[in-house]
Design a protein around this motif. Structure first.
Motif, mmCIF file in Angstrom:
data_model
loop_
_atom_site.group_PDB
_atom_site.id
_atom_site.type_symbol
_atom_site.label_atom_id
_atom_site.label_comp_id
_atom_site.label_asym_id
_atom_site.label_seq_id
_atom_site.Cartn_x
_atom_site.Cartn_y
_atom_site.Cartn_z
ATOM 1 N N UNK A 53 28.463 26.036 34.894
ATOM 2 C CA UNK A 53 29.119 24.735 34.747
ATOM 3 C C UNK A 53 29.487 24.108 36.087
ATOM 4 N N UNK A 54 28.907 24.634 37.157
ATOM 5 C CA UNK A 54 29.081 24.044 38.475
ATOM 6 C C UNK A 54 30.274 24.533 39.273
ATOM 7 N N UNK A 55 30.997 25.503 38.766
ATOM 8 C CA UNK A 55 32.135 26.072 39.494
ATOM 9 C C UNK A 55 31.616 27.246 40.317
ATOM 10 N N UNK A 56 31.294 26.975 41.558
ATOM 11 C CA UNK A 56 30.706 27.980 42.445
ATOM 12 C C UNK A 56 31.787 28.657 43.278
ATOM 13 N N UNK A 57 31.454 29.817 43.820
ATOM 14 C CA UNK A 57 32.329 30.558 44.740
ATOM 15 C C UNK A 57 33.680 30.911 44.120
ATOM 16 N N UNK A 58 33.669 31.314 42.860
ATOM 17 C CA UNK A 58 34.895 31.710 42.187
ATOM 18 C C UNK A 58 35.003 33.238 42.198
ATOM 19 N N UNK A 59 36.209 33.730 42.499
ATOM 20 C CA UNK A 59 36.451 35.171 42.611
ATOM 21 C C UNK A 59 37.498 35.572 41.580
ATOM 22 N N UNK A 60 37.197 36.619 40.785
ATOM 23 C CA UNK A 60 38.211 37.069 39.824
ATOM 24 C C UNK A 60 39.352 37.723 40.594
ATOM 25 N N UNK A 61 40.578 37.381 40.182
ATOM 26 C CA UNK A 61 41.740 37.895 40.890
ATOM 27 C C UNK A 61 42.593 38.797 40.002
ATOM 28 N N UNK A 62 42.938 38.354 38.815
ATOM 29 C CA UNK A 62 43.754 39.141 37.898
ATOM 30 C C UNK A 62 43.288 38.892 36.479
ATOM 31 N N UNK A 63 43.706 39.760 35.579
ATOM 32 C CA UNK A 63 43.365 39.578 34.166
ATOM 33 C C UNK A 63 44.471 40.156 33.301
ATOM 34 N N UNK A 64 44.461 39.735 32.041
ATOM 35 C CA UNK A 64 45.341 40.327 31.037
ATOM 36 C C UNK A 64 44.566 40.400 29.735
ATOM 37 N N UNK A 65 44.732 41.519 29.022
ATOM 38 C CA UNK A 65 44.095 41.712 27.726
ATOM 39 C C UNK A 65 45.147 41.580 26.635
ATOM 40 N N UNK A 66 44.809 40.820 25.594
ATOM 41 C CA UNK A 66 45.687 40.752 24.428
ATOM 42 C C UNK A 66 44.899 40.213 23.240
ATOM 43 N N UNK A 67 45.190 40.743 22.078
ATOM 44 C CA UNK A 67 44.589 40.298 20.819
ATOM 45 C C UNK A 67 43.064 40.260 20.863
ATOM 46 N N UNK A 68 42.451 41.266 21.452
ATOM 47 C CA UNK A 68 40.997 41.353 21.473
ATOM 48 C C UNK A 68 40.314 40.424 22.462
ATOM 49 N N UNK A 69 41.092 39.854 23.389
ATOM 50 C CA UNK A 69 40.516 38.974 24.403
ATOM 51 C C UNK A 69 41.001 39.408 25.782
ATOM 52 N N UNK A 72 40.896 36.016 32.274
ATOM 53 C CA UNK A 72 40.615 36.352 33.673
ATOM 54 C C UNK A 72 40.916 35.131 34.535
ATOM 55 N N UNK A 73 41.699 35.335 35.592
ATOM 56 C CA UNK A 73 41.977 34.276 36.570
ATOM 57 C C UNK A 73 40.916 34.334 37.660
ATOM 58 N N UNK A 74 40.322 33.170 37.942
ATOM 59 C CA UNK A 74 39.337 33.044 39.010
ATOM 60 C C UNK A 74 39.875 32.037 40.021
ATOM 61 N N UNK A 75 39.880 32.422 41.287
ATOM 62 C CA UNK A 75 40.304 31.517 42.359
ATOM 63 C C UNK A 75 39.083 31.156 43.199
ATOM 64 N N UNK A 76 39.091 29.949 43.710
ATOM 65 C CA UNK A 76 38.014 29.493 44.577
ATOM 66 C C UNK A 76 38.069 30.274 45.885
ATOM 67 N N UNK A 77 36.906 30.579 46.455
ATOM 68 C CA UNK A 77 36.840 31.281 47.729
ATOM 69 C C UNK A 77 36.005 30.451 48.700
ATOM 70 N N UNK A 78 36.609 30.113 49.833
ATOM 71 C CA UNK A 78 35.931 29.312 50.858
ATOM 72 C C UNK A 78 35.871 30.118 52.148
ATOM 73 N N UNK A 79 34.675 30.454 52.583
ATOM 74 C CA UNK A 79 34.466 31.204 53.823
ATOM 75 C C UNK A 79 35.330 32.464 53.898
ATOM 76 N N UNK A 80 35.417 33.184 52.795
ATOM 77 C CA UNK A 80 36.173 34.432 52.766
ATOM 78 C C UNK A 80 37.667 34.269 52.560
ATOM 79 N N UNK A 88 41.151 28.788 37.971
ATOM 80 C CA UNK A 88 40.618 28.562 36.627
ATOM 81 C C UNK A 88 40.846 29.843 35.826
ATOM 82 N N UNK A 89 41.293 29.672 34.570
ATOM 83 C CA UNK A 89 41.474 30.813 33.671
ATOM 84 C C UNK A 89 40.419 30.727 32.581
ATOM 85 N N UNK A 90 39.749 31.857 32.337
ATOM 86 C CA UNK A 90 38.731 31.929 31.295
ATOM 87 C C UNK A 90 39.129 33.045 30.332
ATOM 88 N N UNK A 91 39.211 32.699 29.049
ATOM 89 C CA UNK A 91 39.564 33.663 28.007
ATOM 90 C C UNK A 91 38.284 34.057 27.276
#
Length: 193
Positions: A53-69, A72-80, A88-91
């Protein structure tokens, strides 16, 4: 199965921006079956979803599991440098990897290519001055948001002290401690306080 074939109690809701038609958030309500996917797999599914969907250079940082899902939090990464305001949060359903939630307000409100300076304080100085350096796991660069709507360029120190994991943010320009977070690693995910 198409949406018209789905049970009546399963529905999706979303908010979309007037300008550009970007999805701010989406939530798809459905019953999630038996977990078949591990967290590493859903992190990869989420990253691929964002990239498609065009969201490039995203790095997973943290996650939480609940109710079968897993959310995951993804933060943008620029030059390290991890840029936490561009979050962005994706469930993701753990039964089949379907995206059942999405929240991109932080990214949509904050994302821009930043002019990131060279740190005025070296990583070596940070390591030498940090009291718990023997328990330091990693040091990286990050941009963190403040409560005042501004951003601070920092070193992100991950480590362990007194049997607790922590994150410490040290200003990369002044050497001043900006924020300390305690990390709680639970069976449901990784949380910060």
């Amino acid at each position: 199965m198409t949406f018209k074939d789905r049970p009546e109690d399963e529905f999706a809701t979303a908010d979309v921006t007037k300008t550009g038609g970007h999805v701010i958030w989406m939530l798809y309500s459905r019953n999630v079956g038996q977990e078949t996917l591990d967290v590493d797999k859903v992190k990869q599914i989420g990253k691929e979803f964002l990239e498609s969907r065009g969201y490039k250079n995203m790095k997973d940082t943290y996650y939480i599991k609940e109710d079968g899902t897993a959310t995951v939090n993804y933060a943008y990464e620029q030059n390290g440098v991890v840029v936490y305001p561009d979050l962005i949060k994706v469930k993701i359903a753990l039964d089949n990897g379907e995206i059942v939630g999405f929240e991109a307000k932080g990214y949509l409100m904050n994302h821009t290519e930043r002019d990131i300076p060279e740190p005025k304080v070296s990583e070596a100085e940070i390591r030498a001055n940090f009291m718990a350096k023997k328990e330091l796991k990693s040091v990286g660069l990050a941009i963190i948001p403040t409560n005042f709507g501004t951003e601070i360029f920092c070193y992100e120190l991950k480590g362990r002290m007194n049997d607790r994991d922590f994150l410490v943010y040290i200003n990369a320009e002044t050497g001043r401690e900006e924020k300390v977070l305690i990390i709680i690693d639970t069976p449901e995910g990784i949380l910060t306080l």
